[in-house]
Design an enzyme around this catalytic site. Sequence first.
Site, PDB file in Angstrom:
ATOM      1  N   GLY A  43       0.782  -1.242   0.000  1.00  0.00           N
ATOM      2  CA  GLY A  43       0.000   0.000   0.000  1.00  0.00           C
ATOM      3  C   GLY A  43       0.811   1.288   0.000  1.00  0.00           C
ATOM      4  N   ASP A 100       0.477   3.774   3.559  1.00  0.00           N
ATOM      5  CA  ASP A 100      -0.671   4.443   2.929  1.00  0.00           C
ATOM      6  C   ASP A 100      -1.657   4.968   3.960  1.00  0.00           C
ATOM      7  OD1 ASP A 100      -1.406   1.848   3.699  1.00  0.00           O
ATOM      8  OD2 ASP A 100      -2.295   1.298   1.779  1.00  0.00           O
ATOM      9  N   ASP A 103      -4.874   2.800  10.204  1.00  0.00           N
ATOM     10  CA  ASP A 103      -6.256   2.394  10.445  1.00  0.00           C
ATOM     11  C   ASP A 103      -6.356   1.864  11.878  1.00  0.00           C
ATOM     12  OD1 ASP A 103      -8.924   1.763   9.853  1.00  0.00           O
ATOM     13  OD2 ASP A 103      -8.423  -0.148   8.940  1.00  0.00           O
ATOM     14  N   LYS A 131      -7.179   7.265   9.708  1.00  0.00           N
ATOM     15  CA  LYS A 131      -8.568   6.959  10.078  1.00  0.00           C
ATOM     16  C   LYS A 131      -8.610   6.825  11.585  1.00  0.00           C
ATOM     17  CE  LYS A 131     -10.385   3.934   6.504  1.00  0.00           C
ATOM     18  NZ  LYS A 131     -10.749   2.528   6.219  1.00  0.00           N
ATOM     19  N   PHE A 152     -14.245   2.963   3.568  1.00  0.00           N
ATOM     20  CA  PHE A 152     -13.237   2.199   2.843  1.00  0.00           C
ATOM     21  C   PHE A 152     -12.876   2.920   1.540  1.00  0.00           C
ATOM     22  CE2 PHE A 152     -11.330  -1.062   0.265  1.00  0.00           C
ATOM     23  CZ  PHE A 152     -10.521  -1.713   1.188  1.00  0.00           C
ATOM     24  N   VAL A 153     -11.597   3.217   1.364  1.00  0.00           N
ATOM     25  CA  VAL A 153     -11.163   3.982   0.197  1.00  0.00           C
ATOM     26  C   VAL A 153     -10.145   3.199  -0.637  1.00  0.00           C
ATOM     27  CG1 VAL A 153     -11.613   6.236   1.247  1.00  0.00           C
ATOM     28  CG2 VAL A 153      -9.378   5.160   1.569  1.00  0.00           C
ATOM     29  N   ASP A 159      -5.823  -0.575  -2.062  1.00  0.00           N
ATOM     30  CA  ASP A 159      -6.511  -1.521  -2.945  1.00  0.00           C
ATOM     31  C   ASP A 159      -7.813  -2.042  -2.353  1.00  0.00           C
ATOM     32  OD1 ASP A 159      -5.148  -3.145  -0.884  1.00  0.00           O
ATOM     33  OD2 ASP A 159      -5.898  -4.830  -2.063  1.00  0.00           O
ATOM     34  N   ARG A 165      -5.005   0.192  -7.084  1.00  0.00           N
ATOM     35  CA  ARG A 165      -3.837   0.855  -6.499  1.00  0.00           C
ATOM     36  C   ARG A 165      -3.287   1.942  -7.412  1.00  0.00           C
ATOM     37  NH1 ARG A 165      -2.126  -2.253  -2.036  1.00  0.00           N
ATOM     38  NH2 ARG A 165      -2.296  -4.489  -2.309  1.00  0.00           N
TER      39      ARG A 165
HETATM   40  P1  IMP Z   1      -4.091  -1.192  10.090  1.00  0.00           P
HETATM   41  O1  IMP Z   1      -5.496  -1.568  10.456  1.00  0.00           O
HETATM   42  O2  IMP Z   1      -3.705   0.175  10.634  1.00  0.00           O
HETATM   43  O3  IMP Z   1      -3.124  -2.254  10.457  1.00  0.00           O
HETATM   44  O4  IMP Z   1      -4.054  -1.050   8.511  1.00  0.00           O
HETATM   45  C1  IMP Z   1      -3.762  -2.191   7.776  1.00  0.00           C
HETATM   46  C2  IMP Z   1      -3.751  -2.010   6.327  1.00  0.00           C
HETATM   47  O5  IMP Z   1      -5.100  -2.131   5.926  1.00  0.00           O
HETATM   48  C3  IMP Z   1      -3.272  -0.699   5.737  1.00  0.00           C
HETATM   49  O6  IMP Z   1      -1.868  -0.660   5.558  1.00  0.00           O
HETATM   50  C4  IMP Z   1      -3.967  -0.748   4.403  1.00  0.00           C
HETATM   51  O7  IMP Z   1      -3.191  -1.473   3.469  1.00  0.00           O
HETATM   52  C5  IMP Z   1      -5.256  -1.478   4.726  1.00  0.00           C
HETATM   53  N1  IMP Z   1      -6.393  -0.562   4.823  1.00  0.00           N
HETATM   54  C6  IMP Z   1      -6.917   0.033   5.907  1.00  0.00           C
HETATM   55  N2  IMP Z   1      -7.962   0.829   5.573  1.00  0.00           N
HETATM   56  C7  IMP Z   1      -8.083   0.720   4.228  1.00  0.00           C
HETATM   57  C8  IMP Z   1      -8.972   1.311   3.258  1.00  0.00           C
HETATM   58  O8  IMP Z   1      -9.871   2.123   3.531  1.00  0.00           O
HETATM   59  N3  IMP Z   1      -8.769   0.930   1.963  1.00  0.00           N
HETATM   60  C9  IMP Z   1      -7.794   0.055   1.585  1.00  0.00           C
HETATM   61  N4  IMP Z   1      -6.936  -0.501   2.442  1.00  0.00           N
HETATM   62  C10 IMP Z   1      -7.085  -0.177   3.753  1.00  0.00           C
HETATM   63 MG    MG Z   2      -0.912  -1.655   3.740  1.00  0.00          MG
END
Ligand code: IMP
Ligand code: MG
Length: 175
Positions: A43, A100, A103, A131, A152-153, A159, A165
């Site tokens: 990402g 990227d 979350d 987020k 979700f984006v 992706d 992407r």
């Molecule tokens: P985490 O939840 O902070 O570990 O994020 C994990 C991964 O989920 C990120 O690096 C992104 O690749 C993916 N991700 C989280 N939110 C989104 C979204 O809205 N769209 C696409 N990928 C996402």
């Molecule tokens: Mg990622």
Amino acid sequence: MEAEIEKVILSEAAIKERVQNIAKRIVVDYEGKKLTVIGVLNGGLIFLADLIRHIPFTVKIDTVRVNTYLGDATYPKREADIVDNIRLKVKGEHVIVVDDILDTGKTLAKTLQMIKEQNPLSIKICVLLNKRARREENVVADYSCFDIENQFVVGYGLDFDNKYRNLPYIAVLKT
Ligand code: IMP
Ligand code: MG
């Protein structure tokens, strides 16, 4: 691809301007220091590539590959696993980890934990999107381009099912 887009929430021009601004802050903060920038694949790929081209001094680049398992009925916990670690040694280096999106924070928490084992001089996080509503781990973005709602984006590295992407903007998909 465009037919599947509901709405563009961040235009190519808006991203370009903001990435440039964040890069300027990084340049001010790290000028004269030994800097290694570590991108999180897949990402963070597009953001990493654009960001580092605004850095005018010597900087080392490496990547980590992290798999994040989305929770489901059989395995409800969302977990992140480093499947390919950095090759560079970052002891004595200042490190910025680039992804990227921040979350739940699981991906970056795990990545930071791995890198900290090498005792870098400092470690900071730089993300395109933040987020805040979904945070589960105690991870803070030191540099963040945009705060977004809990939606979700896709695009600019992000992706859905490994598609979208390559879109130059950030968008919400049609459901
Ligand atoms: P985490 O939840 O902070 O570990 O994020 C994990 C991964 O989920 C990120 O690096 C992104 O690749 C993916 N991700 C989280 N939110 C989104 C979204 O809205 N769209 C696409 N990928 C996402
Ligand atoms: Mg990622």
